[in-house]
Design a protein around this motif. Structure first.
Motif, PDB file in Angstrom:
ATOM      1  N   TRP A  77     -35.552 -27.966  30.650  1.00  0.00           N
ATOM      2  CA  TRP A  77     -35.168 -27.842  32.101  1.00  0.00           C
ATOM      3  C   TRP A  77     -34.926 -28.771  32.972  1.00  0.00           C
ATOM      4  O   TRP A  77     -34.149 -28.516  33.624  1.00  0.00           O
ATOM      5  N   CYS A  78     -35.053 -30.339  32.640  1.00  0.00           N
ATOM      6  CA  CYS A  78     -34.242 -31.212  33.146  1.00  0.00           C
ATOM      7  C   CYS A  78     -32.672 -31.406  32.699  1.00  0.00           C
ATOM      8  O   CYS A  78     -31.688 -31.498  33.692  1.00  0.00           O
ATOM      9  N   SER A  79     -32.773 -30.818  31.532  1.00  0.00           N
ATOM     10  CA  SER A  79     -31.260 -31.028  31.594  1.00  0.00           C
ATOM     11  C   SER A  79     -30.665 -29.651  32.442  1.00  0.00           C
ATOM     12  O   SER A  79     -29.408 -30.598  32.976  1.00  0.00           O
ATOM     13  N   LEU A 110     -22.399 -21.409  30.863  1.00  0.00           N
ATOM     14  CA  LEU A 110     -22.117 -23.143  31.059  1.00  0.00           C
ATOM     15  C   LEU A 110     -22.605 -23.602  29.725  1.00  0.00           C
ATOM     16  O   LEU A 110     -21.484 -24.560  29.491  1.00  0.00           O
ATOM     17  N   PHE A 111     -23.469 -23.562  28.784  1.00  0.00           N
ATOM     18  CA  PHE A 111     -24.041 -24.290  28.495  1.00  0.00           C
ATOM     19  C   PHE A 111     -22.831 -24.728  26.865  1.00  0.00           C
ATOM     20  O   PHE A 111     -22.879 -24.984  26.505  1.00  0.00           O
ATOM     21  N   ALA A 112     -22.707 -23.209  26.230  1.00  0.00           N
ATOM     22  CA  ALA A 112     -21.344 -23.049  25.542  1.00  0.00           C
ATOM     23  C   ALA A 112     -20.146 -23.598  25.894  1.00  0.00           C
ATOM     24  O   ALA A 112     -19.420 -24.870  25.223  1.00  0.00           O
ATOM     25  N   ALA A 113     -19.783 -24.023  26.565  1.00  0.00           N
ATOM     26  CA  ALA A 113     -18.840 -24.814  27.268  1.00  0.00           C
ATOM     27  C   ALA A 113     -19.182 -26.305  27.784  1.00  0.00           C
ATOM     28  O   ALA A 113     -18.166 -26.834  26.367  1.00  0.00           O
ATOM     29  N   GLN A 137     -34.562 -17.953  35.741  1.00  0.00           N
ATOM     30  CA  GLN A 137     -34.678 -17.943  34.113  1.00  0.00           C
ATOM     31  C   GLN A 137     -34.788 -16.871  34.350  1.00  0.00           C
ATOM     32  O   GLN A 137     -33.931 -16.189  32.895  1.00  0.00           O
ATOM     33  N   PRO A 138     -34.836 -15.284  34.392  1.00  0.00           N
ATOM     34  CA  PRO A 138     -34.796 -14.245  33.760  1.00  0.00           C
ATOM     35  C   PRO A 138     -33.275 -13.869  33.694  1.00  0.00           C
ATOM     36  O   PRO A 138     -33.055 -13.154  32.670  1.00  0.00           O
ATOM     37  N   ALA A 139     -32.537 -14.035  34.745  1.00  0.00           N
ATOM     38  CA  ALA A 139     -31.044 -13.612  34.256  1.00  0.00           C
ATOM     39  C   ALA A 139     -30.314 -14.597  33.752  1.00  0.00           C
ATOM     40  O   ALA A 139     -28.685 -14.542  33.614  1.00  0.00           O
ATOM     41  N   GLU A 140     -30.633 -15.710  33.249  1.00  0.00           N
ATOM     42  CA  GLU A 140     -30.282 -16.832  32.505  1.00  0.00           C
ATOM     43  C   GLU A 140     -29.177 -17.842  33.707  1.00  0.00           C
ATOM     44  O   GLU A 140     -27.732 -17.300  32.670  1.00  0.00           O
ATOM     45  N   THR A 141     -29.096 -17.685  35.271  1.00  0.00           N
ATOM     46  CA  THR A 141     -28.133 -17.735  35.890  1.00  0.00           C
ATOM     47  C   THR A 141     -28.186 -19.127  36.966  1.00  0.00           C
ATOM     48  O   THR A 141     -29.604 -19.335  37.077  1.00  0.00           O
ATOM     49  N   LEU A 142     -27.025 -19.444  37.202  1.00  0.00           N
ATOM     50  CA  LEU A 142     -26.953 -20.579  38.440  1.00  0.00           C
ATOM     51  C   LEU A 142     -26.616 -19.754  38.891  1.00  0.00           C
ATOM     52  O   LEU A 142     -25.288 -19.707  38.808  1.00  0.00           O
TER      53      LEU A 142
END
Length: 105
Positions: free
Chosen positions: A15-17, A94-97, A67-72
């Motif tokens: 979550w900090c990340s 986003l994490f993959a990129a 978090q449930p929808a995994e969106t920013l």
């Protein structure tokens, strides 16, 4: 150290990340010609949602992690009366990129 305790530590670190990534996305969204300080003004975490406000130059941005929808979601606060959606990112992509960028791909 119990597994539950280790899982809580790992979850907290993740979550900090996410917070750091959200701030970076907010900074990337805001084009600027001169350097500006960005400071987290307020952060709230509740029931699968995290929200943080930050001031960049003369603008206030609010980042929301669903978090449930995994969106920013990144919003620009306008005159303290409304918010405009500036960016919508899926966290897995986003994490993959970010991973690909770190690996030099």
């Amino acid at each position: 150290m119990s597994r539950a305790h280790r899982d809580r530590i790992v979850t907290g670190a993740l979550w900090c990340s996410v917070g750091v990534l959200a701030t970076l996305v907010g900074l990337m969204v805001h084009e600027r010609t001169e350097p500006a300080d960005a400071k987290a003004e307020m952060a709230v975490v509740t029931s699968g949602y995290s929200a943080m406000t930050t001031r960049v130059s003369n603008e206030e941005l609010m980042t929301l992690i669903d978090q449930p929808a995994e969106t920013l979601l990144v919003y620009r606060v306008v005159n303290q009366r409304r918010v405009d959606l500036v960016s919508h990112q899926r966290l897995p992509e986003l994490f993959a990129a970010a991973r690909a960028s770190a690996e030099g791909n």
